[in-house]
Write a protein that holds these residues in place. Structure first.
Motif, PDB file in Angstrom:
ATOM      1  N   THR A  78      27.879  14.969  18.749  1.00 53.74           N
ATOM      2  CA  THR A  78      26.836  15.970  18.570  1.00 53.74           C
ATOM      3  C   THR A  78      26.623  16.301  17.099  1.00 53.74           C
ATOM      4  O   THR A  78      27.501  16.100  16.253  1.00 53.74           O
ATOM      5  N   GLY A  79      25.466  16.860  16.823  1.00 52.68           N
ATOM      6  CA  GLY A  79      25.179  17.291  15.465  1.00 52.68           C
ATOM      7  C   GLY A  79      26.104  18.395  15.004  1.00 52.68           C
ATOM      8  O   GLY A  79      26.454  18.463  13.823  1.00 52.68           O
ATOM      9  N   MET A  80      26.515  19.273  15.926  1.00 53.92           N
ATOM     10  CA  MET A  80      27.390  20.384  15.548  1.00 53.92           C
ATOM     11  C   MET A  80      28.751  19.871  15.083  1.00 53.92           C
ATOM     12  O   MET A  80      29.310  20.367  14.096  1.00 53.92           O
ATOM     13  N   ILE A  81      29.291  18.859  15.772  1.00 59.10           N
ATOM     14  CA  ILE A  81      30.575  18.284  15.359  1.00 59.10           C
ATOM     15  C   ILE A  81      30.411  17.517  14.050  1.00 59.10           C
ATOM     16  O   ILE A  81      31.271  17.586  13.163  1.00 59.10           O
ATOM     17  N   ALA A  82      29.320  16.789  13.913  1.00 57.19           N
ATOM     18  CA  ALA A  82      29.074  16.054  12.672  1.00 57.19           C
ATOM     19  C   ALA A  82      29.015  17.016  11.486  1.00 57.19           C
ATOM     20  O   ALA A  82      29.572  16.743  10.417  1.00 57.19           O
ATOM     21  N   ASP A  83      28.365  18.150  11.666  1.00 52.27           N
ATOM     22  CA  ASP A  83      28.287  19.142  10.595  1.00 52.27           C
ATOM     23  C   ASP A  83      29.669  19.679  10.247  1.00 52.27           C
ATOM     24  O   ASP A  83      30.009  19.818   9.068  1.00 52.27           O
ATOM     25  N   ALA A  84      30.484  19.977  11.266  1.00 51.40           N
ATOM     26  CA  ALA A  84      31.842  20.460  11.012  1.00 51.40           C
ATOM     27  C   ALA A  84      32.649  19.434  10.226  1.00 51.40           C
ATOM     28  O   ALA A  84      33.390  19.774   9.292  1.00 51.40           O
ATOM     29  N   ALA A  85      32.505  18.156  10.588  1.00 47.91           N
ATOM     30  CA  ALA A  85      33.239  17.099   9.875  1.00 47.91           C
ATOM     31  C   ALA A  85      32.801  17.013   8.419  1.00 47.91           C
ATOM     32  O   ALA A  85      33.622  16.810   7.517  1.00 47.91           O
ATOM     33  N   ARG A  86      31.509  17.187   8.161  1.00 44.06           N
ATOM     34  CA  ARG A  86      31.023  17.149   6.775  1.00 44.06           C
ATOM     35  C   ARG A  86      31.519  18.363   5.992  1.00 44.06           C
ATOM     36  O   ARG A  86      31.897  18.249   4.826  1.00 44.06           O
ATOM     37  N   GLN A  87      31.472  19.527   6.616  1.00 42.57           N
ATOM     38  CA  GLN A  87      31.900  20.743   5.927  1.00 42.57           C
ATOM     39  C   GLN A  87      33.389  20.681   5.582  1.00 42.57           C
ATOM     40  O   GLN A  87      33.801  21.054   4.482  1.00 42.57           O
ATOM     41  N   VAL A  88      34.204  20.209   6.518  1.00 47.09           N
ATOM     42  CA  VAL A  88      35.650  20.132   6.307  1.00 47.09           C
ATOM     43  C   VAL A  88      36.008  18.944   5.426  1.00 47.09           C
ATOM     44  O   VAL A  88      36.857  19.042   4.530  1.00 47.09           O
ATOM     45  N   GLY A  89      35.369  17.802   5.674  1.00 45.92           N
ATOM     46  CA  GLY A  89      35.742  16.574   4.983  1.00 45.92           C
ATOM     47  C   GLY A  89      35.238  16.458   3.565  1.00 45.92           C
ATOM     48  O   GLY A  89      35.869  15.814   2.720  1.00 45.92           O
ATOM     49  N   GLY A  90      34.087  17.056   3.278  1.00 43.18           N
ATOM     50  CA  GLY A  90      33.529  16.967   1.925  1.00 43.18           C
ATOM     51  C   GLY A  90      33.329  15.532   1.480  1.00 43.18           C
ATOM     52  O   GLY A  90      32.858  14.680   2.251  1.00 43.18           O
ATOM     53  N   ASP A  91      33.711  15.239   0.249  1.00 40.14           N
ATOM     54  CA  ASP A  91      33.523  13.903  -0.317  1.00 40.14           C
ATOM     55  C   ASP A  91      34.475  12.866   0.280  1.00 40.14           C
ATOM     56  O   ASP A  91      34.313  11.668   0.030  1.00 40.14           O
ATOM     57  N   GLN A  92      35.447  13.334   1.055  1.00 37.09           N
ATOM     58  CA  GLN A  92      36.422  12.406   1.632  1.00 37.09           C
ATOM     59  C   GLN A  92      35.888  11.682   2.867  1.00 37.09           C
ATOM     60  O   GLN A  92      36.533  10.761   3.363  1.00 37.09           O
TER      61      GLN A  92
END
Length: 317
Positions: A32-46
């Motif tokens: 889902t888009g919500m999980i993808a957003d969480a992964a981007r917010q937490v993961g950052g440049d990694q």
């Protein structure tokens, strides 16, 4: 001397792929888009995140494409929601989990905090992103999954998580303030399907969906009739359509109420199972919920900022 220099150069070249591999972002695929957003917010440049389900996509009915399968089999980490949201994909994830790291990020939630599923006795309502308090726990699950995949970035993931959780807390506080401004008798949210149960529990609203928790459940004439009676009896003025669900049933409600001499309008379009367009504020979790809170509160009579809590909504309510 020449031989030693040659061997040193050869060793340096041989080491290059390993260095490049260590610095390469983690390839993460999220359903889902919500999980993808969480992964981007937490993961950052990694991280390099691919979301499978875009704007307007219904996860209850979504089936993986050949392109999706290829992306997931090449990913370092696959994040899916669980709680029977992607029921039609569960066998695929079970099989994929034998070859890749696959994590259902909502399956670890405390079940005492979850609503029972209205169609399956042993399942729970999966729409936990509608509650900022519950979504905090999912974000922490995402952090743990990323940390296991790349432990050397644990400190960065922890710092990013704390920053994101602070934003979610701000969102929760805004929601409580804005939605409490609606007159108590008007705190009824009528939507296309029962995706807002956790939202109602967190913010003190009665939530009435035409369809059940899954968009695959039937919306019978009896249910339409019951909701028309509720609209008329309680003199409710607004119903809400959803970006990922047909508005057909909502039109039936409006027409049914009109036949009873009661005028009902569309309070606005809400994001239920999918976020807004990529690259927009509404295409983030914070923006999605900010939009929903602002639209609902404004349509039901509250005095709220037209552009939401941060003045970033792309359109006023």
């Amino acid at each position: 001397m020449i031989r030693r220099t040659f061997l040193a150069a050869l060793a340096f070249v041989a080491a290059l792929p390993a260095v490049a591999m260590a610095e390469a972002p983690l390839k993460v695929v999220a359903t889902t888009g919500m999980i993808a957003d969480a992964a981007r917010q937490v993961g950052g440049d990694q991280v390099e995140v691919k979301g499978l389900m875009g704007p307007g996509v219904d996860p209850h009915a979504y089936r993986q494409t050949r392109t999706d399968i290829l992306a997931m089999t090449r990913a370092d980490l696959v994040l899916w929601h669980g709680l029977y949201l992607e029921a039609q994909m569960e066998d695929f994830f079970d099989d994929l989990g034998r070859k890749r790291t696959v994590v259902a990020v909502a399956d670890g939630l405390d079940t005492s905090k979850l609503r029972a599923h209205d169609d399956y006795a042993d399942k729970y309502d999966p729409h936990v992103w509608m509650s900022p308090a519950l979504w905090r726990d999912v974000v922490i699950e995402v952090q743990e999954a990323l940390t296991k995949a790349r432990p050397e970035a644990a400190d960065e993931f922890a710092a990013n998580t704390q920053a994101f959780l602070a934003e979610i807390d701000q969102l929760d506080a805004y929601g409580k303030q804005a939605l409490a401004s609606v007159p108590e008798n008007d705190r009824v949210l009528v939507t296309a399907h029962d995706a807002f149960g956790y939202f109602g529990e967190e913010f003190g609203y009665d939530v009435l969906g035409v369809q059940g928790i899954s968009t695959q459940s039937e919306a019978g004439l009896n249910r339409i009739g019951e909701l028309v009676d509720t609209l008329v009896d309680q003199q409710l003025k607004a119903v809400f359509v959803e970006s990922s669900v047909s508005d057909r049933s909502m039109r039936a409600l409006i027409e049914g109420a009109a036949a009873e001499g009661h005028d009902v309008g569309v309070g606005g379009e809400l994001y239920s199972d999918a976020m807004g367009e990529p690259g927009t504020y509404e295409g983030t979790y914070i923006g999605m919920l900010d939009h929903n809170i602002t639209v609902i509160a404004g349509a039901l009579g509250a005095d709220v900022p037209e552009r939401g809590m941060n003045g970033r909504l792309s359109a006023g309510f």
